[in-house]
Design a protein around this motif. Structure first.
Motif, PDB file in Angstrom:
ATOM      1  N   LEU A 287       0.893  -1.093  -0.044  1.00 32.12           N
ATOM      2  CA  LEU A 287       0.077  -0.208   0.011  1.00 32.12           C
ATOM      3  C   LEU A 287       1.097   1.131   0.042  1.00 32.12           C
ATOM      4  O   LEU A 287       0.334   2.404   0.042  1.00 32.12           O
ATOM      5  CB  LEU A 287      -0.637   0.034   0.709  1.00 32.12           C
ATOM      6  CG  LEU A 287      -1.946  -0.953   0.846  1.00 32.12           C
ATOM      7  CD1 LEU A 287      -2.982  -0.617   2.165  1.00 32.12           C
ATOM      8  CD2 LEU A 287      -2.908  -0.734  -0.004  1.00 32.12           C
ATOM      9  N   GLU A 288       2.311   1.090  -0.632  1.00 34.83           N
ATOM     10  CA  GLU A 288       2.670   2.484  -0.573  1.00 34.83           C
ATOM     11  C   GLU A 288       2.225   2.843  -1.633  1.00 34.83           C
ATOM     12  O   GLU A 288       2.270   2.189  -2.348  1.00 34.83           O
ATOM     13  CB  GLU A 288       4.707   1.625  -1.001  1.00 34.83           C
ATOM     14  CG  GLU A 288       5.590   3.227  -0.900  1.00 34.83           C
ATOM     15  CD  GLU A 288       6.622   2.202  -1.311  1.00 34.83           C
ATOM     16  OE1 GLU A 288       7.765   3.208  -1.613  1.00 34.83           O
ATOM     17  OE2 GLU A 288       7.292   1.183  -1.370  1.00 34.83           O
ATOM     18  N   GLU A 289       1.859   3.999  -1.576  1.00 33.36           N
ATOM     19  CA  GLU A 289       2.014   5.459  -3.107  1.00 33.36           C
ATOM     20  C   GLU A 289       3.241   6.412  -2.943  1.00 33.36           C
ATOM     21  O   GLU A 289       3.942   6.454  -2.399  1.00 33.36           O
ATOM     22  CB  GLU A 289       0.895   6.184  -2.355  1.00 33.36           C
ATOM     23  CG  GLU A 289      -0.839   5.570  -2.309  1.00 33.36           C
ATOM     24  CD  GLU A 289      -0.814   6.552  -2.542  1.00 33.36           C
ATOM     25  OE1 GLU A 289      -2.227   7.279  -3.094  1.00 33.36           O
ATOM     26  OE2 GLU A 289      -1.851   7.081  -0.930  1.00 33.36           O
ATOM     27  N   ASN A 290       3.199   6.443  -4.420  1.00 32.25           N
ATOM     28  CA  ASN A 290       4.149   7.465  -4.913  1.00 32.25           C
ATOM     29  C   ASN A 290       3.613   8.490  -6.255  1.00 32.25           C
ATOM     30  O   ASN A 290       3.375   8.701  -6.815  1.00 32.25           O
ATOM     31  CB  ASN A 290       5.814   6.421  -5.906  1.00 32.25           C
ATOM     32  CG  ASN A 290       6.375   5.888  -4.270  1.00 32.25           C
ATOM     33  OD1 ASN A 290       7.028   6.338  -3.733  1.00 32.25           O
ATOM     34  ND2 ASN A 290       6.262   4.729  -4.688  1.00 32.25           N
ATOM     35  N   ASN A 291       4.149   9.173  -5.541  1.00 26.83           N
ATOM     36  CA  ASN A 291       3.564  10.075  -6.573  1.00 26.83           C
ATOM     37  C   ASN A 291       4.900  11.107  -7.633  1.00 26.83           C
ATOM     38  O   ASN A 291       5.548  11.260  -7.314  1.00 26.83           O
ATOM     39  CB  ASN A 291       2.708  11.635  -5.651  1.00 26.83           C
ATOM     40  CG  ASN A 291       1.496  11.339  -4.464  1.00 26.83           C
ATOM     41  OD1 ASN A 291       0.643  10.370  -5.656  1.00 26.83           O
ATOM     42  ND2 ASN A 291       1.618  11.108  -3.820  1.00 26.83           N
ATOM     43  N   GLY A 292       4.245  11.356  -8.415  1.00 25.22           N
ATOM     44  CA  GLY A 292       5.457  12.658  -9.053  1.00 25.22           C
ATOM     45  C   GLY A 292       6.151  11.856 -10.271  1.00 25.22           C
ATOM     46  O   GLY A 292       6.305  10.859 -10.605  1.00 25.22           O
ATOM     47  N   HIS A 293       7.429  12.256  -9.710  1.00 27.98           N
ATOM     48  CA  HIS A 293       8.376  11.635 -10.393  1.00 27.98           C
ATOM     49  C   HIS A 293       8.984  11.000  -9.937  1.00 27.98           C
ATOM     50  O   HIS A 293       9.103   9.686 -10.946  1.00 27.98           O
ATOM     51  CB  HIS A 293       9.665  12.476 -10.776  1.00 27.98           C
ATOM     52  CG  HIS A 293       9.512  13.954 -11.545  1.00 27.98           C
ATOM     53  ND1 HIS A 293       9.657  13.773 -12.650  1.00 27.98           N
ATOM     54  CD2 HIS A 293       9.401  15.444 -11.140  1.00 27.98           C
ATOM     55  CE1 HIS A 293       9.914  14.511 -12.947  1.00 27.98           C
ATOM     56  NE2 HIS A 293       9.464  15.827 -12.469  1.00 27.98           N
ATOM     57  N   THR A 294       8.945  10.299  -8.643  1.00 25.19           N
ATOM     58  CA  THR A 294       8.981   8.740  -7.987  1.00 25.19           C
ATOM     59  C   THR A 294       8.339   8.221  -8.351  1.00 25.19           C
ATOM     60  O   THR A 294       8.370   6.277  -8.773  1.00 25.19           O
ATOM     61  CB  THR A 294       8.959   9.326  -6.564  1.00 25.19           C
ATOM     62  OG1 THR A 294       9.663  10.119  -6.399  1.00 25.19           O
ATOM     63  CG2 THR A 294       9.391   7.460  -6.015  1.00 25.19           C
ATOM     64  N   ALA A 295       6.881   8.150  -9.024  1.00 26.54           N
ATOM     65  CA  ALA A 295       6.044   7.619  -9.825  1.00 26.54           C
ATOM     66  C   ALA A 295       6.493   6.715 -11.224  1.00 26.54           C
ATOM     67  O   ALA A 295       6.254   6.032 -11.171  1.00 26.54           O
ATOM     68  CB  ALA A 295       4.307   7.964  -9.358  1.00 26.54           C
ATOM     69  N   MET A 296       6.453   8.225 -11.520  1.00 23.25           N
ATOM     70  CA  MET A 296       7.525   7.124 -12.907  1.00 23.25           C
ATOM     71  C   MET A 296       8.474   6.824 -13.033  1.00 23.25           C
ATOM     72  O   MET A 296       8.678   5.710 -14.011  1.00 23.25           O
ATOM     73  CB  MET A 296       7.536   8.556 -13.655  1.00 23.25           C
ATOM     74  CG  MET A 296       6.740   9.943 -13.971  1.00 23.25           C
ATOM     75  SD  MET A 296       5.966   9.646 -15.281  1.00 23.25           S
ATOM     76  CE  MET A 296       6.679   8.419 -16.660  1.00 23.25           C
ATOM     77  N   GLU A 297       9.098   6.580 -11.865  1.00 24.61           N
ATOM     78  CA  GLU A 297      10.450   5.883 -12.060  1.00 24.61           C
ATOM     79  C   GLU A 297      10.010   4.143 -11.750  1.00 24.61           C
ATOM     80  O   GLU A 297      10.383   3.015 -11.644  1.00 24.61           O
ATOM     81  CB  GLU A 297      11.763   6.054 -11.166  1.00 24.61           C
ATOM     82  CG  GLU A 297      12.238   7.686 -11.282  1.00 24.61           C
ATOM     83  CD  GLU A 297      12.798   7.681 -10.427  1.00 24.61           C
ATOM     84  OE1 GLU A 297      13.062   7.856  -9.134  1.00 24.61           O
ATOM     85  OE2 GLU A 297      13.532   8.772  -9.793  1.00 24.61           O
ATOM     86  N   LYS A 298       8.615   4.328 -10.738  1.00 21.12           N
ATOM     87  CA  LYS A 298       8.209   2.782 -10.101  1.00 21.12           C
ATOM     88  C   LYS A 298       7.012   1.969 -11.373  1.00 21.12           C
ATOM     89  O   LYS A 298       6.830   1.385 -11.835  1.00 21.12           O
ATOM     90  CB  LYS A 298       7.233   3.135  -9.038  1.00 21.12           C
ATOM     91  CG  LYS A 298       8.226   3.645  -8.108  1.00 21.12           C
ATOM     92  CD  LYS A 298       7.833   3.066  -6.553  1.00 21.12           C
ATOM     93  CE  LYS A 298       8.936   3.385  -5.717  1.00 21.12           C
ATOM     94  NZ  LYS A 298       9.841   2.399  -5.036  1.00 21.12           N
ATOM     95  N   ILE A 299       6.617   2.775 -12.260  1.00 24.16           N
ATOM     96  CA  ILE A 299       5.607   2.359 -13.733  1.00 24.16           C
ATOM     97  C   ILE A 299       6.666   1.475 -14.567  1.00 24.16           C
ATOM     98  O   ILE A 299       7.562   1.580 -15.229  1.00 24.16           O
ATOM     99  CB  ILE A 299       5.270   4.108 -14.473  1.00 24.16           C
ATOM    100  CG1 ILE A 299       4.344   4.582 -13.427  1.00 24.16           C
ATOM    101  CG2 ILE A 299       4.136   3.020 -15.269  1.00 24.16           C
ATOM    102  CD1 ILE A 299       3.638   5.666 -13.905  1.00 24.16           C
ATOM    103  N   GLU A 300       5.492   0.619 -14.181  1.00 18.28           N
ATOM    104  CA  GLU A 300       5.924  -0.676 -15.545  1.00 18.28           C
ATOM    105  C   GLU A 300       5.605  -1.314 -16.564  1.00 18.28           C
ATOM    106  O   GLU A 300       3.702  -1.603 -15.674  1.00 18.28           O
ATOM    107  CB  GLU A 300       6.758  -2.109 -14.742  1.00 18.28           C
ATOM    108  CG  GLU A 300       7.847  -1.946 -14.051  1.00 18.28           C
ATOM    109  CD  GLU A 300       8.007  -3.023 -13.550  1.00 18.28           C
ATOM    110  OE1 GLU A 300       8.340  -4.487 -13.845  1.00 18.28           O
ATOM    111  OE2 GLU A 300       8.599  -3.227 -11.764  1.00 18.28           O
TER     112      GLU A 300
END
Length: 144
Positions: A56-69
């Motif tokens: 249930l870890e949420e990331n936003n912005g640029h951090t989220a972009m790094e995690k998208i697969e």
């Protein structure tokens, strides 16, 4: 993350080409145990959100972009929004905004490859189609 349920319109991405992406859209990517949302404006990524469903870890912005697969098993949904709804979505999900928008090419290439023919696909993935002689040789080798 706040998203509307009755609006906007979900698009059929299986026939969608990069050139026909709406001016204002968001893309939902379900990939195993993660969910991501990418906000697109004029083929630029202006916001991103990522959720790991296990932790249930949420990331936003640029951090989220790094995690998208995105892979072959990913479920991708494209939603079209009008400008007013899009601005509202960005405002309500302010923490997801990118400080500097990113060219959408980095993610769109994964989702919507611009290949229209079998030959282009074979060339892109360096797949060589065996000729008649190669097939005949395989059959003869198998028989012996």
């Amino acid at each position: 993350m706040w998203l509307p349920f009755d609006n906007p319109k979900k698009m059929d991405y299986s026939v969608l080409k990069r050139s026909s992406l709406p001016e204002f859209a968001y893309i939902r990517v379900l990939n195993g145990d993660t969910e991501s949302i990418v906000f697109l404006e004029n083929e630029r990524i202006v916001g991103a959100w990522h959720l790991d469903l296990n932790t249930l870890e949420e990331n936003n912005g640029h951090t989220a972009m790094e995690k998208i697969e995105i892979n072959q098993d990913s479920l991708i949904e494209v939603y079209e929004a009008d400008e007013d709804l899009f601005r509202t979505l960005i405002e309500l999900n302010d923490e997801s905004k990118l400080s500097i928008p990113i060219e959408a090419e980095i993610i769109l290439n994964e989702m919507f490859p611009d290949v229209s023919s079998r030959e282009e696909l074979l060339k892109k993935y360096r797949i060589q189609v065996p000729g008649d002689e190669a097939i005949e040789r395989l059959i003869n080798d198998y028989k012996s």
